[in-house]
Scaffold this motif. Sequence first.
Motif, mmCIF file in Angstrom:
data_model
loop_
_atom_site.group_PDB
_atom_site.id
_atom_site.type_symbol
_atom_site.label_atom_id
_atom_site.label_comp_id
_atom_site.label_asym_id
_atom_site.label_seq_id
_atom_site.Cartn_x
_atom_site.Cartn_y
_atom_site.Cartn_z
ATOM 1 N N GLY A 84 -21.228 16.688 15.487
ATOM 2 C CA GLY A 84 -20.119 17.009 16.389
ATOM 3 C C GLY A 84 -19.144 15.846 16.463
ATOM 4 O O GLY A 84 -19.211 15.004 17.344
ATOM 5 N N ASP A 133 -23.204 11.946 12.543
ATOM 6 C CA ASP A 133 -23.280 12.896 13.653
ATOM 7 C C ASP A 133 -22.551 14.170 13.211
ATOM 8 O O ASP A 133 -21.616 14.100 12.414
ATOM 9 C CB ASP A 133 -22.585 12.250 14.869
ATOM 10 N N GLU A 150 -20.219 8.330 14.572
ATOM 11 C CA GLU A 150 -20.759 8.809 15.858
ATOM 12 C C GLU A 150 -19.672 8.659 16.918
ATOM 13 O O GLU A 150 -19.123 7.569 17.095
ATOM 14 C CB GLU A 150 -21.990 7.963 16.207
ATOM 15 N N ASP A 151 -19.326 9.738 17.620
ATOM 16 C CA ASP A 151 -18.242 9.630 18.605
ATOM 17 C C ASP A 151 -18.746 9.337 20.010
ATOM 18 O O ASP A 151 -17.964 9.048 20.906
ATOM 19 C CB ASP A 151 -17.375 10.901 18.602
HETATM 20 CA CA CA Z 1 -20.885 13.903 18.694
#
Ligand code: CA
Length: 219
Positions: A53, A51, A7-8
């Motif tokens: 993206g 995630d 997850e960014d």
């Molecule tokens: Ca993301």
Amino acid sequence: MRLLLAEDDVMIGEALVMALRDAAYRVDWVQSGSAALLALELGQHQALLLDLGLPECDGLAVLQQLRNLANAIPVIILTARDDVATRIQGLDLGADDYLVKPFNLPELLARLRAVLRRQGGQVSSVYRVGQLSLDAHTHEATFAENTARLSAKEFALLQVLMLSSGQILSRSVLEERVYGWNEEVESNAIDFLIHGIRKKLGNSAIKNIRGAGWMVSKT
Ligand code: CA
């Protein structure tokens, strides 16, 4: 159970790590697709929260690469993309479940328990091995006539032993499966947890194989 979270978004990542640790999971967190692939090569995780993206290699590409490598780790996609086409693509690429952000945390935990027990061939959230049973939801354990609620780490340790019942697990294997990357592990941490579990459930709940490690027997 040790999870990898890819997850960014730092806020979501921090909140999820905290919530999952509260629920007794060991969590390692990476913030890019390439870091996720690298981490999974080590084979230390029992599920991936992914995630879509993500920088460097997006979530769907991570998933595709994993499945191409015949890595069968359970994957739950967590994403803000709620279009049906992306969901279908994610599931067809081999995701086990799909949650759209913002999601409800208890629902994520329930779905996680569901994919983990399917992977372990369990039909309910209660693990049973011989005279031992362990509820993944309440963390209540029973052995013979003793029933007790385990602490988060005691739960994590007993679950690891039960999932490998009949096998002797060494201290280093237990440390690796029970603790995450950023957690300090005291040299006697495993002994301390085993002692705590035996005090609650009785000495014979976990067998000590001198010099080799510990095991939960199948019968
Ligand atoms: Ca993301």
